[in-house]
Design an enzyme around this catalytic site. Structure first.
Site, PDB file in Angstrom:
ATOM      1  N   CYS A 145       0.850  -1.177   0.000  1.00 10.39           N
ATOM      2  CA  CYS A 145       0.000   0.000   0.000  1.00 10.39           C
ATOM      3  C   CYS A 145       0.893   1.237   0.000  1.00 10.39           C
ATOM      4  O   CYS A 145       2.024   1.193   0.458  1.00 10.39           O
ATOM      5  CB  CYS A 145      -0.942   0.093   1.200  1.00 10.39           C
ATOM      6  SG  CYS A 145      -2.015  -1.313   1.391  1.00 10.39           S
ATOM      7  N   ARG A 169       3.566  -0.145  -4.991  1.00  8.91           N
ATOM      8  CA  ARG A 169       3.421  -0.769  -3.677  1.00  8.91           C
ATOM      9  C   ARG A 169       2.082  -1.481  -3.515  1.00  8.91           C
ATOM     10  O   ARG A 169       1.835  -2.167  -2.527  1.00  8.91           O
ATOM     11  CB  ARG A 169       3.552   0.288  -2.579  1.00  8.91           C
ATOM     12  CG  ARG A 169       4.897   0.960  -2.546  1.00  8.91           C
ATOM     13  CD  ARG A 169       4.923   2.020  -1.476  1.00  8.91           C
ATOM     14  NE  ARG A 169       4.842   1.423  -0.161  1.00  8.91           N
ATOM     15  CZ  ARG A 169       5.888   1.210   0.619  1.00  8.91           C
ATOM     16  NH1 ARG A 169       7.076   1.560   0.223  1.00  8.91           N
ATOM     17  NH2 ARG A 169       5.751   0.659   1.803  1.00  8.91           N
ATOM     18  N   TRP A 201      -3.162  -2.475  -1.561  1.00  6.72           N
ATOM     19  CA  TRP A 201      -2.902  -3.879  -1.855  1.00  6.72           C
ATOM     20  C   TRP A 201      -3.745  -4.650  -0.832  1.00  6.72           C
ATOM     21  O   TRP A 201      -3.461  -4.616   0.367  1.00  6.72           O
ATOM     22  CB  TRP A 201      -1.418  -4.213  -1.697  1.00  6.72           C
ATOM     23  CG  TRP A 201      -1.088  -5.602  -2.139  1.00  6.72           C
ATOM     24  CD1 TRP A 201      -0.827  -6.021  -3.406  1.00  6.72           C
ATOM     25  CD2 TRP A 201      -0.972  -6.766  -1.312  1.00  6.72           C
ATOM     26  NE1 TRP A 201      -0.553  -7.362  -3.420  1.00  6.72           N
ATOM     27  CE2 TRP A 201      -0.644  -7.854  -2.152  1.00  6.72           C
ATOM     28  CE3 TRP A 201      -1.122  -7.004   0.060  1.00  6.72           C
ATOM     29  CZ2 TRP A 201      -0.451  -9.150  -1.665  1.00  6.72           C
ATOM     30  CZ3 TRP A 201      -0.937  -8.294   0.536  1.00  6.72           C
ATOM     31  CH2 TRP A 201      -0.601  -9.350  -0.331  1.00  6.72           C
ATOM     32  N   ASN A 212      -1.542   1.763   6.142  1.00  7.40           N
ATOM     33  CA  ASN A 212      -0.715   0.719   5.549  1.00  7.40           C
ATOM     34  C   ASN A 212      -0.353  -0.242   6.672  1.00  7.40           C
ATOM     35  O   ASN A 212       0.068   0.204   7.735  1.00  7.40           O
ATOM     36  CB  ASN A 212       0.545   1.405   4.980  1.00  7.40           C
ATOM     37  CG  ASN A 212       1.479   0.425   4.325  1.00  7.40           C
ATOM     38  OD1 ASN A 212       1.130  -0.721   4.106  1.00  7.40           O
ATOM     39  ND2 ASN A 212       2.669   0.892   4.008  1.00  7.40           N
ATOM     40  N   GLY A 213      -0.547  -1.531   6.474  1.00 10.19           N
ATOM     41  CA  GLY A 213      -0.218  -2.496   7.535  1.00 10.19           C
ATOM     42  C   GLY A 213      -1.422  -3.356   7.865  1.00 10.19           C
ATOM     43  O   GLY A 213      -2.382  -3.416   7.092  1.00 10.19           O
ATOM     44  N   GLU A 226      15.185 -18.491  -9.420  1.00 11.65           N
ATOM     45  CA  GLU A 226      14.960 -17.084  -9.769  1.00 11.65           C
ATOM     46  C   GLU A 226      14.296 -16.969 -11.146  1.00 11.65           C
ATOM     47  O   GLU A 226      13.379 -16.164 -11.336  1.00 11.65           O
ATOM     48  CB  GLU A 226      16.301 -16.336  -9.718  1.00 11.65           C
ATOM     49  CG  GLU A 226      16.251 -14.864 -10.079  1.00 11.65           C
ATOM     50  CD  GLU A 226      15.309 -14.022  -9.228  1.00 11.65           C
ATOM     51  OE1 GLU A 226      14.804 -14.493  -8.194  1.00 11.65           O
ATOM     52  OE2 GLU A 226      15.032 -12.875  -9.632  1.00 11.65           O
ATOM     53  N   LYS A 228      10.636 -15.301 -11.788  1.00 16.15           N
ATOM     54  CA  LYS A 228      10.422 -14.181 -12.727  1.00 16.15           C
ATOM     55  C   LYS A 228       9.315 -14.520 -13.713  1.00 16.15           C
ATOM     56  O   LYS A 228       8.429 -13.720 -13.960  1.00 16.15           O
ATOM     57  CB  LYS A 228      11.683 -13.868 -13.530  1.00 16.15           C
ATOM     58  CG  LYS A 228      12.805 -13.075 -12.940  1.00 16.15           C
ATOM     59  CD  LYS A 228      12.537 -11.681 -12.516  1.00 16.15           C
ATOM     60  CE  LYS A 228      12.006 -11.658 -11.115  1.00 16.15           C
ATOM     61  NZ  LYS A 228      12.958 -11.405 -10.065  1.00 16.15           N
ATOM     62  N   GLU A 231       5.776 -14.678 -11.908  1.00 18.11           N
ATOM     63  CA  GLU A 231       5.193 -13.428 -11.411  1.00 18.11           C
ATOM     64  C   GLU A 231       4.858 -12.457 -12.538  1.00 18.11           C
ATOM     65  O   GLU A 231       3.963 -11.640 -12.417  1.00 18.11           O
ATOM     66  CB  GLU A 231       6.074 -12.762 -10.345  1.00 18.11           C
ATOM     67  CG  GLU A 231       7.333 -12.142 -10.849  1.00 18.11           C
ATOM     68  CD  GLU A 231       8.134 -11.429  -9.762  1.00 18.11           C
ATOM     69  OE1 GLU A 231       7.534 -10.819  -8.877  1.00 18.11           O
ATOM     70  OE2 GLU A 231       9.380 -11.501  -9.814  1.00 18.11           O
ATOM     71  N   HIS A 255      14.255 -37.508  -9.984  1.00 16.62           N
ATOM     72  CA  HIS A 255      13.627 -37.990  -8.747  1.00 16.62           C
ATOM     73  C   HIS A 255      12.140 -37.657  -8.689  1.00 16.62           C
ATOM     74  O   HIS A 255      11.535 -37.713  -7.630  1.00 16.62           O
ATOM     75  CB  HIS A 255      14.362 -37.413  -7.530  1.00 16.62           C
ATOM     76  CG  HIS A 255      15.784 -37.847  -7.461  1.00 16.62           C
ATOM     77  ND1 HIS A 255      16.154 -39.137  -7.158  1.00 16.62           N
ATOM     78  CD2 HIS A 255      16.936 -37.180  -7.710  1.00 16.62           C
ATOM     79  CE1 HIS A 255      17.466 -39.246  -7.196  1.00 16.62           C
ATOM     80  NE2 HIS A 255      17.970 -38.061  -7.542  1.00 16.62           N
ATOM     81  N   LYS A 282       5.283  -4.071  -4.544  1.00 21.28           N
ATOM     82  CA  LYS A 282       6.739  -4.029  -4.516  1.00 21.28           C
ATOM     83  C   LYS A 282       7.306  -4.325  -3.138  1.00 21.28           C
ATOM     84  O   LYS A 282       8.173  -5.171  -2.980  1.00 21.28           O
ATOM     85  CB  LYS A 282       7.217  -2.666  -5.004  1.00 21.28           C
ATOM     86  CG  LYS A 282       8.738  -2.523  -5.081  1.00 21.28           C
ATOM     87  CD  LYS A 282       9.304  -3.432  -6.141  1.00 21.28           C
ATOM     88  CE  LYS A 282      10.804  -3.330  -6.249  1.00 21.28           C
ATOM     89  NZ  LYS A 282      11.357  -4.442  -7.029  1.00 21.28           N
TER      90      LYS A 282
HETATM   91  O1  M6R Z   1      12.333  -5.766  -0.818  1.00 21.93           O
HETATM   92  P1  M6R Z   1      12.771  -7.190  -0.645  1.00 21.93           P
HETATM   93  O2  M6R Z   1      14.039  -7.483  -1.366  1.00 21.93           O
HETATM   94  O3  M6R Z   1      12.854  -7.594   0.799  1.00 21.93           O
HETATM   95  O4  M6R Z   1      11.630  -8.034  -1.312  1.00 21.93           O
HETATM   96  C1  M6R Z   1      11.631  -9.433  -1.251  1.00 21.93           C
HETATM   97  C2  M6R Z   1      10.652 -10.034  -2.229  1.00 21.93           C
HETATM   98  O5  M6R Z   1       9.354  -9.614  -1.941  1.00 21.93           O
HETATM   99  C3  M6R Z   1      10.981  -9.645  -3.670  1.00 21.93           C
HETATM  100  O6  M6R Z   1      12.283 -10.002  -4.005  1.00 21.93           O
HETATM  101  C4  M6R Z   1      10.008 -10.357  -4.651  1.00 21.93           C
HETATM  102  O7  M6R Z   1      10.199 -11.719  -4.609  1.00 21.93           O
HETATM  103  C5  M6R Z   1      10.166  -9.806  -6.067  1.00 21.93           C
HETATM  104  N1  M6R Z   1       8.914  -9.327  -6.558  1.00 21.93           N
HETATM  105  C6  M6R Z   1      10.608 -10.809  -7.046  1.00 21.93           C
HETATM  106  O8  M6R Z   1      10.779 -10.275  -8.315  1.00 21.93           O
END
Ligand code: M6R
Length: 610
Positions: free
Chosen positions: A2, A27, A76, A102-103, A483, A487, A490, A506, A605
């Site tokens: 948020c 955010r 969010w 926010n929270g 990773e 990517k 998401e 396995h 984010k």
């Molecule tokens: O701000 P942070 O690095 O702590 O965030 C961690 C994850 O939320 C962040 O890396 C998330 O997995 C990304 N959206 C991946 O692309």
């Protein structure tokens, strides 16, 4: 998670609020709203969807949002679906108190029952609305007193901005476990959850600490501590290049950030490499330098991409610094009973420095009395301030929700840390020098990979309709399999999984057929032959294979459907190169699927809730 913004000053509040919301949109972006006070009443407009929907609604409704005081929010969803009713700002029954939050308020259900008994009527499913009614219940004639009373009853995390129609030139804000800062402009004050919403207007920032309340009016601002005594706080000057928060001609922030990586790697290592001594200098660790000599175990905590970077660090630190490392999801670490002793250090990796789980893991480690360290990109963020010592990434603001340049800068910092700790231990001058020299070569090598953007786009064109994808790698590049899959998932919402190549046989190999492609990260390293066998196993089951291989490896073409080449490097640094094609591939898979690249659905984010 948020985004919150509040404005008070001599200009119209609305343009600043909307501009701030656009900057904070990464955010959270499922609904948004503004509340502006024109001196007499507070007028609100809310919309479901992104800020552009709010823009449209404001034009359509033609309400008079002309005041100089206002608050706004981009959401969010946590409690209640994205809807008009659940969008912030929220108000009490009399519609005089409006707030954005926010929270998460953990005891909101209990408070709601209590307030309902007292006659309060709720319109939304949110936890936030409870705060508005609670303040209303406690309000006599002073918003600050009502807020103070209410805070005593709230459990959970919050950043709150609140205003009252009867105190039309005042905004109050408070935070606990959720970031909030105050920007001091020329006859205007802006409160926001993120510096990106403020930086266009001022570089003078006051960071609020937990339980501090700020009261802002046209005359200025006052900050009160948790005992409600007025305190003075340092005004910090933030240094962000304004271009860093613009797309600068790129269609998406993600593509811009991918292409920034030669520069961000340079920025991350600037002034830190001491070639002549085969060493690195890390100013942020100086205060704990001697303690670090005693450390014989490191636990790395992080989430998502930061966690994956930590896994690469595990390989580096164990092989070159001889320190046993465990990598834990921060969300798990905080709830287990970690066995920690005085020679263990807990290292948090976080781009935002605000991730709730990572912050909680660090707090847990501090509770146990162990040394806490951080690799943090966002300067002055909560985790950066919480850890005993740390290293900033200096990768600049990362706006796209999908992390790219943060990942490579996290891995490069882990490489620096490896040399730093390694040289304190058994690492020879020659080894240190070789690593440091190769680090200097990386930006050029990344540039060479970026030149293949069009080829990678062509590969994405062949695969963008796939329903599933496997990403496979070994040793240093095993974390890249995770990773790469993260990517792709998401960004394009295609089901993808990452596995260590050796694990396929396995179980997961059962899924492979001609419609289930795989991407192998297979540079010429110490596990090359093993990887080749695993590629053969996939090919024998009619699986399509894209390979990321070392320049000059012609043989690999015989067993791959497509090959993307990366320059040769030290094995431990290969992930920094090999991740670039994965980022570009996922980017184009998302573009070809018409996804909202910078703001994938359901995400935000910085994840400031559990
Ligand atoms: O701000 P942070 O690095 O702590 O965030 C961690 C994850 O939320 C962040 O890396 C998330 O997995 C990304 N959206 C991946 O692309």
């Amino acid at each position: 998670m948020c985004g919150i913004i509040g404005y008070i000053g001599q200009n119209k509040a609305l343009p600043v609020l909307l501009d701030g919301l656009r900057r904070l949109e990464y955010r959270g972006y499922d609904s948004a709203g503004v509340a502006v006070c024109d001196g007499q009443e507070i007028i609100t407009v809310k919309a479901v969807g992104k800020i552009v929907e709010l823009d449209k609604k404001i034009s359509l409704e033609n309400k008079s949002l002309q005041g100089n005081v206002g608050i706004a929010h981009t959401r969010w969803a946590t409690h209640g679906k994205p809807s008009l009713e659940n969008a912030h700002p929220h108000c009490g029954c009399k519609q005089e108190i409006w707030l954005a939050h926010n929270g998460i308020i953990e005891n909101y259900a209990e408070l709601k029952k209590l307030l309902e008994k007292k006659g309060h009527k709720f319109l939304s499913e949110t936890d936030t609305e409870v705060i508005a009614h609670l303040i209303e219940e406690n309000y006599k004639d002073d918003l600050k007193i009502a807020l103070q009373k209410s805070l005593k009853l709230l459990k959970g995390a919050y950043g709150i901005v609140v205003m009252h129609a009867k105190e039309p030139d005042t905004i109050l804000a408070v935070k606990k476990g959720s970031p909030l800062l105050v920007g001091l402009g020329d006859k205007e004050t802006i409160i926001a959850s993120d510096v990106s919403a403020i930086i266009r207007y001022t570089d003078k920032i006051v960071y609020l600490e937990d339980n501090e309340i700020v009261k802002v009016n046209k005359a200025g601002f006052k900050i009160f501590n948790s005992d409600y005594e007025e305190i003075s706080k340092e005004i910090k000057k933030v240094e962000i290049d304004k271009n860093e928060i613009e797309k600068s001609g790129f269609p998406h922030f993600m593509l811009k950030e991918i292409f920034e990586q030669p520069k961000t790697i340079t920025d991350s290592v600037r002034g830190r490499l001491v070639l002549s001594e085969g060493k690195v200098k890390l100013g942020g660790l100086e205060s704990v330098q001697e303690k670090l000599r005693e450390i014989n175990r490191i636990i790395i905590v992080g989430c998502g991409t930061a966690y994956n970077a930590g896994l690469v660090g595990e390989y580096m630190l164990e092989e070159y610094a001889n320190i046993p490392v465990e990598v834990e999801y921060a969300s798990e670490f905080r709830y287990r009973k970690p066995i920690l002793d005085k020679n263990t250090a807990v290292l948090a990796i976080s781009q935002s420095g605000e991730t709730a789980d990572t912050l909680a893991a660090i707090k847990e480690a501090k509770e146990k009395g162990v040394l806490t360290l951080g690799i943090i990109n966002s300067v002055g963020s909560t985790i950066a301030r919480e850890v005993d010592a740390g290293i900033y990434n200096h990768a600049g603001p990362e706006i796209s929700v999908a992390s790219t340049k943060a990942f490579t800068s996290q891995v490069i910092i882990l490489a620096l840390l490896t040399v730093f700790l390694g040289r304190q231990r058994q690492m020879s001058f020659i080894t240190g020098k070789r690593i440091v020299e190769e680090i200097e070569n990386l930006p050029n090598k990344i540039n060479k990979i970026l030149k293949q953007e069009k080829d990678i786009k062509k590969i994405a064109k062949k695969y963008y309709k796939s329903k599933n994808f496997a990403f496979l790698g070994r040793k240093y590049n095993e974390p890249l399999a995770f990773e790469g899959a993260l990517k792709l998932k998401e960004l394009s919402y295609i089901h993808a999984e990452g596995f260590p190549s050796g694990e396929m046989k396995h179980g997961p190999i059962a899924m492979i057929d001609k419609n289930f492609p795989s991407l192998f990260i297979c540079p010429q390293d110490s596990v090359y032959e093993k990887n080749i066998s695993n590629i053969e196993e996939i090919k024998s089951r009619s699986g399509k294979v894209i390979t990321t291989a070392t320049v000059g490896d012609e043989n690999i073409k015989n067993i791959s459907d497509q090959v993307i080449y990366i320059p040769k490097s030290l094995e431990m640094l290969t992930p920094i190169l090999a991740v670039i094609p994965l980022q570009l591939f996922s980017y184009y898979m998302a573009v070809l699927n018409n996804r909202d690249v910078d703001k994938p659905r359901n995400l935000a984010k910085s994840v400031t809730v559990e």
